[in-house]
Design an enzyme around this catalytic site. Structure first.
Site, short mmCIF file in Angstrom:
data_model
loop_
_atom_site.label_atom_id
_atom_site.label_comp_id
_atom_site.label_asym_id
_atom_site.label_seq_id
_atom_site.Cartn_x
_atom_site.Cartn_y
_atom_site.Cartn_z
N SER A 1 0.94 -1.14 0.11
CA SER A 1 -0.07 0.08 0.07
C SER A 1 0.88 1.12 -0.04
O SER A 1 1.57 1.41 -0.89
CB SER A 1 -0.86 0.00 1.10
OG SER A 1 -1.75 1.04 1.16
N ASP B 1 -8.42 -5.45 -6.21
CA ASP B 1 -8.03 -4.08 -5.37
C ASP B 1 -8.41 -2.93 -6.30
O ASP B 1 -7.95 -2.71 -7.27
CB ASP B 1 -6.68 -4.18 -4.88
CG ASP B 1 -6.18 -2.90 -4.25
OD1 ASP B 1 -7.01 -2.22 -3.65
OD2 ASP B 1 -4.90 -2.45 -4.21
N HIS C 1 -6.56 -5.73 -1.69
CA HIS C 1 -5.42 -4.63 -1.56
C HIS C 1 -4.33 -5.22 -0.68
O HIS C 1 -3.23 -4.79 -0.72
CB HIS C 1 -5.99 -3.70 -0.73
CG HIS C 1 -5.04 -2.50 -0.51
ND1 HIS C 1 -4.66 -1.73 -1.39
CD2 HIS C 1 -4.76 -1.54 0.56
CE1 HIS C 1 -3.74 -0.65 -1.36
NE2 HIS C 1 -3.86 -0.58 0.10
#
Length: 441
Positions: free
Chosen positions: A184, A366, A419
């Site tokens: 991320s 994601d 994600h």
């Protein structure tokens, strides 16, 4: 009289030296944890927790969890894991992505939530340092109010300092192959950290860190590229109609984020796009958008972790300093922070020139950092392909697709993944084990 004065001065100096010694002991504290509240019996792996002080006065106290490889810690790779955010605790990685423990999904009844062992921990073959950073994240804190505001580039330097000090106290790992990993938001910080370590190896630091490469999952890399990939991703996933997609392409001409105020047609279609997608769970579009308090919700485990980490017996077991921050939160999104790296692509280029390996993976469902954006920035680096797009398999099933480039960069998708790696733990673990061992996916 003079002798009394000298004696008094010496006593004062001894007291000061004693206080400095205690302070250093406090700064460099580390504890071996044999058991944890909520987990039945002794831990089936070696866990160490502790603080390392960084900064001119070691005012910033960075907390870490260190788990030794279950295979051969003397020779296996050493990984530093940085959770995204900025401001999300390393517990997210340890309990939900690649560590040997996770929360047991029981309805919270006021008692301490339980921990259970996982099957697909990356610590099966690698030792991992899970680091709470920047300051104010997880159990990391500052002993004074006088410290530099954290930033992307500043964190790269602080993390490098942390590593130098940590390896100085764990010299048995100084020759192990070393990798920096994260996901991320860490897509901005990890490449900068790799460059900082590489620079330090050449300029200042002895012994050098045995840096080999880095791993990134669904990484934020470039704000514009990432945001602009959301609309073609939504179209490919049947979240918007062909007609709306064609209108967006025609009026916005590929720029869906920084739209000029006079481009009213584009703004109108972007608003329609938002209406179509604002009730989608961004991190995994196949999952429902639900409340944390609902036990069958995917993110209910995060709530359980909050209860667990704030329990006094847990803090005592982890040896959390009492002067640490008060309530533990999984992600402290309002943390004071300067987002000064707008694109980490130059760092990827420099790291490639230095010869470091990299694994970049994306869960293909994601919506926060779509795989299309990741493919786009990798493609823009313009490295030749040495192993073209193909499926990679787990148990004779397609687990995703992969491509390898001449700069030692491997890109992989995780089919059905979100994600973070927690949505497909088996596939993510097998992908990592193959790559870290130098095998083709």
């Amino acid at each position: 009289m003079a002798n009394k004065y000298v004696s008094s001065v010496l006593k004062s100096l001894l007291v000061l030296l004693h206080l400095v010694f205690l302070s250093k002991q406090h700064v460099d504290s580390a504890s071996i944890v044999k058991s944890l509240p909520g987990f039945e019996g002794q831990l089936p792996f070696e866990l160490e927790t502790g603080y390392i002080g960084v900064g001119e006065e070691e005012e910033v106290q960075l907390f870490y969890y260190f788990i030794k490889s279950e295979r051969n810690p003397k020779e296996d790779p050493l990984i530093l894991w940085l959770t995204g955010g900025p401001g999300c605790s390393a517990i997210s990685g340890l309990l939900f992505e690649n560590g040997p423990l996770t929360m047991k999904l029981d309805v919270y009844n006021g008692t301490l939530p339980s921990l259970v062992s996982t099957t697909y921990s990356w610590t099966k073959t690698s030792s991992i340092i899970f680091l709470d950073q920047p300051v104010g994240t997880g159990f990391s804190y500052s002993r004074t109010q006088q410290f530099n505001k954290p930033s992307d580039s500043g964190e790269a330097k602080r993390i490098h300092e942390f590593l130098q000090k940590w390896l100085g106290k764990h010299q048995v790992f100084s020759s192990n192959p070393f990798y920096v990993a994260g996901d991320s938001y860490s897509g901005l910080v990890v490449p900068a950290t790799v460059q900082e370590i590489s620079k330090g190896n050449y300029e200042c630091c002895n012994p050098p860190i045995n840096l080999q490469g880095y791993v990134l999952g669904n990484p934020l890399t470039d704000y514009t590229t990432g945001s602009n990939s959301r609309i073609p991703f939504a179209h490919g996933m049947a979240l918007i109609s062909d007609e709306l997609y064609e209108s967006l392409k025609k009026t916005c001409k590929g720029e869906y984020t920084n739209v000029h105020p006079r481009n009213t047609q584009c703004l109108k279609f972007v608003e329609e796009f938002n209406k179509c997608t604002n009730r989608i769970f961004q991190q995994l579009i196949l999952d429902p958008l639900c409340e944390t308090e609902t036990p069958d919700c995917y993110i209910y485990r995060y709530l359980l972790t909050t209860y667990w980490a704030n329990d006094a017996t847990v803090r005592e077991a982890l040896q959390i300093n009492k002067e640490s921050i008060g309530e533990w939160v999984r992600c402290y999104y309002s943390i004071p922070y300067n987002n000064d790296i707008k694109s980490s692509m130059p760092y990827h280029v420099n790291n490639s020139i230095s010869g470091y390996r990299s694994l970049i993976y994306s869960g293909d469902h994601d919506f926060e950092v779509p795989y299309l954006g990741t493919q786009a920035w990798i493609r823009s680096l313009n490295y030749s392909i040495i192993d073209d797009w193909r499926p990679w398999m787990v148990k004779n099933q397609i687990a995703g697709y992969t491509r390898t480039y001449a700069n030692k960069m491997t890109f992989a998708t995780i089919k059905g993944g979100g994600h973070t790696a927690e949505s497909k733990p088996e596939e993510a673990s097998i992908m990592f084990q193959r790559w870290i061992n130098g095998q083709p996916l």
